[in-house]
Design a protein around this motif. Sequence first.
Motif, PDB file in Angstrom:
ATOM      1  N   THR B 153       0.831  -1.211   0.000  1.00 27.50           N
ATOM      2  CA  THR B 153       0.000   0.000   0.000  1.00 27.50           C
ATOM      3  C   THR B 153       0.870   1.267   0.000  1.00 27.50           C
ATOM      4  O   THR B 153       0.521   2.265  -0.618  1.00 27.50           O
ATOM      5  N   LYS B 154       2.009   1.187   0.657  1.00 26.92           N
ATOM      6  CA  LYS B 154       2.927   2.339   0.621  1.00 26.92           C
ATOM      7  C   LYS B 154       3.540   2.467  -0.771  1.00 26.92           C
ATOM      8  O   LYS B 154       3.623   3.559  -1.333  1.00 26.92           O
ATOM      9  N   ALA B 155       3.955   1.326  -1.348  1.00 32.69           N
ATOM     10  CA  ALA B 155       4.573   1.358  -2.676  1.00 32.69           C
ATOM     11  C   ALA B 155       3.584   1.826  -3.730  1.00 32.69           C
ATOM     12  O   ALA B 155       3.976   2.434  -4.733  1.00 32.69           O
ATOM     13  N   GLY B 179      10.529   7.265  -1.061  1.00 41.18           N
ATOM     14  CA  GLY B 179      10.095   6.096  -0.297  1.00 41.18           C
ATOM     15  C   GLY B 179      10.226   6.360   1.194  1.00 41.18           C
ATOM     16  O   GLY B 179       9.343   6.015   1.978  1.00 41.18           O
ATOM     17  N   ALA B 180      11.322   6.983   1.571  1.00 46.40           N
ATOM     18  CA  ALA B 180      11.528   7.292   2.995  1.00 46.40           C
ATOM     19  C   ALA B 180      10.437   8.219   3.510  1.00 46.40           C
ATOM     20  O   ALA B 180       9.941   8.044   4.630  1.00 46.40           O
ATOM     21  N   SER B 225      12.168   0.811  10.945  1.00 42.43           N
ATOM     22  CA  SER B 225      10.723   0.805  10.741  1.00 42.43           C
ATOM     23  C   SER B 225      10.386   1.220   9.316  1.00 42.43           C
ATOM     24  O   SER B 225      11.193   1.066   8.411  1.00 42.43           O
ATOM     25  N   HIS B 226       9.192   1.771   9.162  1.00 41.22           N
ATOM     26  CA  HIS B 226       8.660   1.999   7.812  1.00 41.22           C
ATOM     27  C   HIS B 226       9.525   2.896   6.948  1.00 41.22           C
ATOM     28  O   HIS B 226       9.562   2.741   5.734  1.00 41.22           O
ATOM     29  N   THR B 227      10.219   3.863   7.550  1.00 42.37           N
ATOM     30  CA  THR B 227      11.049   4.766   6.751  1.00 42.37           C
ATOM     31  C   THR B 227      12.109   3.954   6.015  1.00 42.37           C
ATOM     32  O   THR B 227      12.340   4.136   4.815  1.00 42.37           O
ATOM     33  N   LEU B 228      12.734   3.040   6.745  1.00 41.51           N
ATOM     34  CA  LEU B 228      13.770   2.191   6.158  1.00 41.51           C
ATOM     35  C   LEU B 228      13.170   1.199   5.161  1.00 41.51           C
ATOM     36  O   LEU B 228      13.654   1.067   4.025  1.00 41.51           O
ATOM     37  N   PHE B 229      12.098   0.514   5.579  1.00 42.11           N
ATOM     38  CA  PHE B 229      11.493  -0.504   4.717  1.00 42.11           C
ATOM     39  C   PHE B 229      11.075   0.102   3.373  1.00 42.11           C
ATOM     40  O   PHE B 229      11.349  -0.457   2.301  1.00 42.11           O
ATOM     41  N   THR B 230      10.401   1.242   3.429  1.00 37.85           N
ATOM     42  CA  THR B 230       9.838   1.817   2.208  1.00 37.85           C
ATOM     43  C   THR B 230      10.914   2.446   1.326  1.00 37.85           C
ATOM     44  O   THR B 230      10.797   2.429   0.097  1.00 37.85           O
ATOM     45  N   ALA B 231      11.962   2.982   1.953  1.00 35.76           N
ATOM     46  CA  ALA B 231      13.078   3.521   1.156  1.00 35.76           C
ATOM     47  C   ALA B 231      13.688   2.390   0.321  1.00 35.76           C
ATOM     48  O   ALA B 231      13.948   2.550  -0.877  1.00 35.76           O
ATOM     49  N   CYS B 234      11.039   1.160  -2.453  1.00 39.93           N
ATOM     50  CA  CYS B 234      10.852   2.069  -3.587  1.00 39.93           C
ATOM     51  C   CYS B 234      12.120   2.199  -4.415  1.00 39.93           C
ATOM     52  O   CYS B 234      12.054   2.382  -5.641  1.00 39.93           O
ATOM     53  N   CYS B 235      13.281   2.085  -3.777  1.00 39.79           N
ATOM     54  CA  CYS B 235      14.541   2.051  -4.535  1.00 39.79           C
ATOM     55  C   CYS B 235      14.516   0.811  -5.433  1.00 39.79           C
ATOM     56  O   CYS B 235      14.850   0.880  -6.629  1.00 39.79           O
TER      57      CYS B 235
END
Lengths: 215, 397
Positions: B153-155, B179-180, B225-231, B234-235
């Motif tokens: 959902t974030k991606a 992403g972050a 957490s999410h900042t790391l996961f999503t960065a 999305c990379c």
Amino acid sequence: MSGTPIPSDELTATGRVPAEHRVFGLDRRTLLPGLVVTGVFLVWVVLIPAINSALSYDQTTKAGDVFLLAPGVEMQAQQGWGVEKGLLASETTRSKSEGDGVLLVNGGVSFEITPGPYEGDVRPLLDSIDKVTAAAQSDEAFTVGGDVQSFETTEGHPGLLQTYTTKEGEGVIGALVYGETGLQITAAGPSTEPESKLEEIAQMIASISYEGPAE
Amino acid sequence: MTTTPQSAPRPDALDRRRRVLELSGWGQEFRLWQPHNLCFWVYAAVMAIGIVNLINYVNDRATVVGGAFAAGLAATIVYGLLFVAFLRFSEHYERQPRKLVLTAFLWGGVAATFGMAIVANSAMLEIYPKLFGQAFGTDWGAALTAPFTEETTKAAGFILLLGLAPRVVRTPYDGIFLGAFIGLGFQLFEDVTYSVATATAAFGVDESHIALQTFALRAVTGVFSHTLFTALFCCGLIFVIGTPAQPRRLGVGIGLIALSMLTHGVWDGSAAIGDGGATALLAGLVLGLIALAALFVALRRTAPKEREFLRGVMQPEVENGTITAAELDALCSPGRRRRKFARHSGTGHRAHCAEKHVLRASLDLAHELAESGGRDTAGVEHERAEIARLRGGIAAA
């Protein structure tokens, strides 16, 4: 400070999508990402909840089933109730869970026990539960009323109960305190339910026992 | 230090600057309002659903645990501002447009969290016990839910940004930073909901204290957490999809996405993985560190492309005498070499500081040139004048 305008190959000078890229006023080049995300949305918000609704809990309580409610707190279930939530003492988990409440259903009646961190007397806990439960209800007819009744579990631990009414029926809110754990008891159902189910709920509440914190 | 005499930059250098700006998307403006773009309507629709769910969530709880809500919100805002400052400071080469960052942040915080994940998580967490029993659901429910529901959902927001700003979002660097910000939005809004949820679970007694305790725990673990996961996710998506500035590299992309989801899953399932013992936290911590290391590797691997873009933008400034070739080399080098260059320029602390300021002003000039599309605007001339003024400091020293 202003940036560069939208590149000319995105829109024409008159602000329109180039004719060869236009579908129903939308830019054809944006359809794929938009549809992919629409697909993600439909999967998570429509499909998965629909699958969840189509599935049902098939676990039913058997004679002698004991549920872990919280660390050191257990409850003996009555036979024939559907288990929507609750960990049996006979089940082993890798996470060494010591229970996190129980939710049992039988016909239109639901019986739930929710644990939470609490230190203090049982009366203020019941007042807090009344307040939280009332505020969380969308039903404006929800009313906690009647006298607060005290009860004792089979092992002699004191608790409090209070009745409430809603548009659909009536129920009972109760409170128990064990060590640093408070228990919120909620039973609800239509007023037409037979007495036998209420009796079973009373027996389950009475069966709650406490072995103290694990060493 | 002296610059070369002023002369007009070569046409091929200016042409290269133009091509670099087009390829990199640096300085491109972003606007969300694009009625011709399906991504805009999808963004708006999911955001509207998210806002409605958010309002309902707040309404249901504000009267019950209003103190917890206020305490959690206040602490999260302070924490969030620190995170935002860190992320913005980390964007050395080119900063994402503010509106784009805000669009990303709000998707993570409202649309992804309240528009999709909250519904999907509730359903998934009920499906596992229905299919595999209560014990399985207790052990693995969260670990087998969040990496799929929350990461996708974030991606989804990042995919919309690709469709809304195809000329801005082009490099793995863009993937990492946008992403972050999506992940940060998700993380911060989730922090508030967790603070409120724990206060409610404690029957609303001593609510502010319990909310702040929850916040503190999540703040400490917030790095993994999410900042790391999503960065990371999305990379990876940029590598999987491919852009004009980044050719498709499926293996790298899928690897980064898998690492992101695996880290999330291990973190959420650490109690079961660690068999309820002390190794539980260790398992999550180790994989979190691996993910953090992967992010730094990704940053290091993708930075040369950003430096190449920077060189393309600034090369004409050497030819017109604004900066020296050595300064351009330093500007387009990793941070350690930039600092070394400043330390070895001139003699004395004042000269070193002045050179550091010249490099910083040169970066401002690069940002200004990107925003002007390479044209000599008043802003560009101002930044050139700033460099000349600071260079006076070096001469004086």
